[in-house]
Design a protein around this motif. Structure first.
Motif, PDB file in Angstrom:
ATOM      1  N   TRP A  97       0.852  -1.191   0.000  1.00  0.00           N
ATOM      2  CA  TRP A  97       0.000   0.000   0.000  1.00  0.00           C
ATOM      3  C   TRP A  97       0.886   1.240   0.000  1.00  0.00           C
ATOM      4  N   GLN A  98       0.594   2.175  -0.869  1.00  0.00           N
ATOM      5  CA  GLN A  98       1.418   3.365  -1.036  1.00  0.00           C
ATOM      6  C   GLN A  98       0.794   4.572  -0.347  1.00  0.00           C
ATOM      7  N   MET A  99       1.620   5.330   0.329  1.00  0.00           N
ATOM      8  CA  MET A  99       1.189   6.590   0.924  1.00  0.00           C
ATOM      9  C   MET A  99       2.163   7.655   0.434  1.00  0.00           C
ATOM     10  N   TRP A 100       1.642   8.605  -0.309  1.00  0.00           N
ATOM     11  CA  TRP A 100       2.468   9.661  -0.876  1.00  0.00           C
ATOM     12  C   TRP A 100       2.010  10.993  -0.311  1.00  0.00           C
ATOM     13  N   PHE A 101       2.973  11.829   0.020  1.00  0.00           N
ATOM     14  CA  PHE A 101       2.684  13.165   0.508  1.00  0.00           C
ATOM     15  C   PHE A 101       3.363  14.111  -0.460  1.00  0.00           C
ATOM     16  N   ASP A 102       2.598  15.037  -1.012  1.00  0.00           N
ATOM     17  CA  ASP A 102       3.117  15.971  -2.009  1.00  0.00           C
ATOM     18  C   ASP A 102       2.924  15.347  -3.394  1.00  0.00           C
ATOM     19  N   GLY A 103       3.454  15.983  -4.413  1.00  0.00           N
ATOM     20  CA  GLY A 103       3.392  15.439  -5.766  1.00  0.00           C
ATOM     21  C   GLY A 103       2.230  15.927  -6.611  1.00  0.00           C
ATOM     22  N   GLY A 104       1.364  16.774  -6.036  1.00  0.00           N
ATOM     23  CA  GLY A 104       0.245  17.292  -6.818  1.00  0.00           C
ATOM     24  C   GLY A 104      -0.649  16.179  -7.340  1.00  0.00           C
ATOM     25  N   SER A 105      -1.177  16.393  -8.533  1.00  0.00           N
ATOM     26  CA  SER A 105      -2.157  15.451  -9.091  1.00  0.00           C
ATOM     27  C   SER A 105      -1.534  14.149  -9.581  1.00  0.00           C
ATOM     28  N   ARG A 106      -0.268  13.953  -9.342  1.00  0.00           N
ATOM     29  CA  ARG A 106       0.341  12.655  -9.658  1.00  0.00           C
ATOM     30  C   ARG A 106      -0.125  11.591  -8.660  1.00  0.00           C
ATOM     31  N   PHE A 107      -0.642  12.045  -7.528  1.00  0.00           N
ATOM     32  CA  PHE A 107      -1.114  11.141  -6.476  1.00  0.00           C
ATOM     33  C   PHE A 107      -2.412  11.693  -5.907  1.00  0.00           C
ATOM     34  N   TRP A 108      -3.456  10.898  -5.983  1.00  0.00           N
ATOM     35  CA  TRP A 108      -4.747  11.313  -5.449  1.00  0.00           C
ATOM     36  C   TRP A 108      -5.542  10.106  -5.024  1.00  0.00           C
ATOM     37  N   ASN A 109      -6.643  10.340  -4.299  1.00  0.00           N
ATOM     38  CA  ASN A 109      -7.489   9.231  -3.872  1.00  0.00           C
ATOM     39  C   ASN A 109      -8.937   9.677  -3.750  1.00  0.00           C
ATOM     40  N   ILE A 110      -9.810   8.689  -3.675  1.00  0.00           N
ATOM     41  CA  ILE A 110     -11.251   8.921  -3.615  1.00  0.00           C
ATOM     42  C   ILE A 110     -11.905   7.666  -3.041  1.00  0.00           C
TER      43      ILE A 110
END
Length: 171
Positions: free
Chosen positions: A140-153
């Protein structure tokens, strides 16, 4: 040129033993379905009674709904464009997905989706952005920062409704 700072925390604790993560792929998307027993690092995991493993059929339905609704969901384009990253609804196929199921406080079955950008161009590589490895398929990945390269819903299955749309910011 404005230097972008990407703070990436990829949590890879090797918790994949007996996890039975199922991969799903079509011409329009690629994803990893995490089982209800998967322990998401650094979170308060709901108990097993409050979790479920999404089926491939549920994921296909979810993806069909997402394709038809994403432009409306993304109408305000938070943290997208220019140095923030791609416009999500225009590049939806370029994201790898992670899916995990839980039961919310109202007893509804919800699938949480993580989106990880996988459409890096030569220009993005020159600017310091690199394509992630395949660890998203097992961890499972958790990314902080990076703009719209990383999002969730989140997707409420019975209502066929998307809620809690969140796009990362940039530093």
């Amino acid at each position: 040129m404005k230097k972008l700072l990407l703070i990436i925390l990829t949590l890879n604790f090797g918790l994949t033993f007996s996890q039975n993560i199922e991969l799903i792929e079509s011409r329009k998307f690629e994803g990893a379905i995490f089982p209800k027993t998967y322990d998401i690092p650094l979170t308060d995991n709901p108990s097993i009674e409050k979790r479920f493993t999404p089926t491939k059929e549920e994921i296909v339905e979810l993806e069909n709904q997402l394709r038809s609704q994403i432009k409306k969901i993304n109408k305000n384009k938070p943290n997208q464009g220019k140095h923030y990253g791609p416009i999500i609804h225009k590049r939806l196929k370029k994201y790898d997905r992670q899916y995990i199921g839980f039961i919310d406080q109202y007893g509804q079955r919800v699938i949480h989706l993580n989106f990880i950008w996988n459409g890096y161009s030569i220009w993005e590589s020159i600017r310091g952005w690199t394509k992630p490895d395949d660890s998203w398929k097992t961890d499972w990945q958790m990314w902080f920062d990076g703009g719209s390269r990383f999002w969730n819903i989140n997707y409420i299955i019975d209502k066929k409704e998307f809620v809690d749309f969140r796009v990362n910011g940039v530093a």
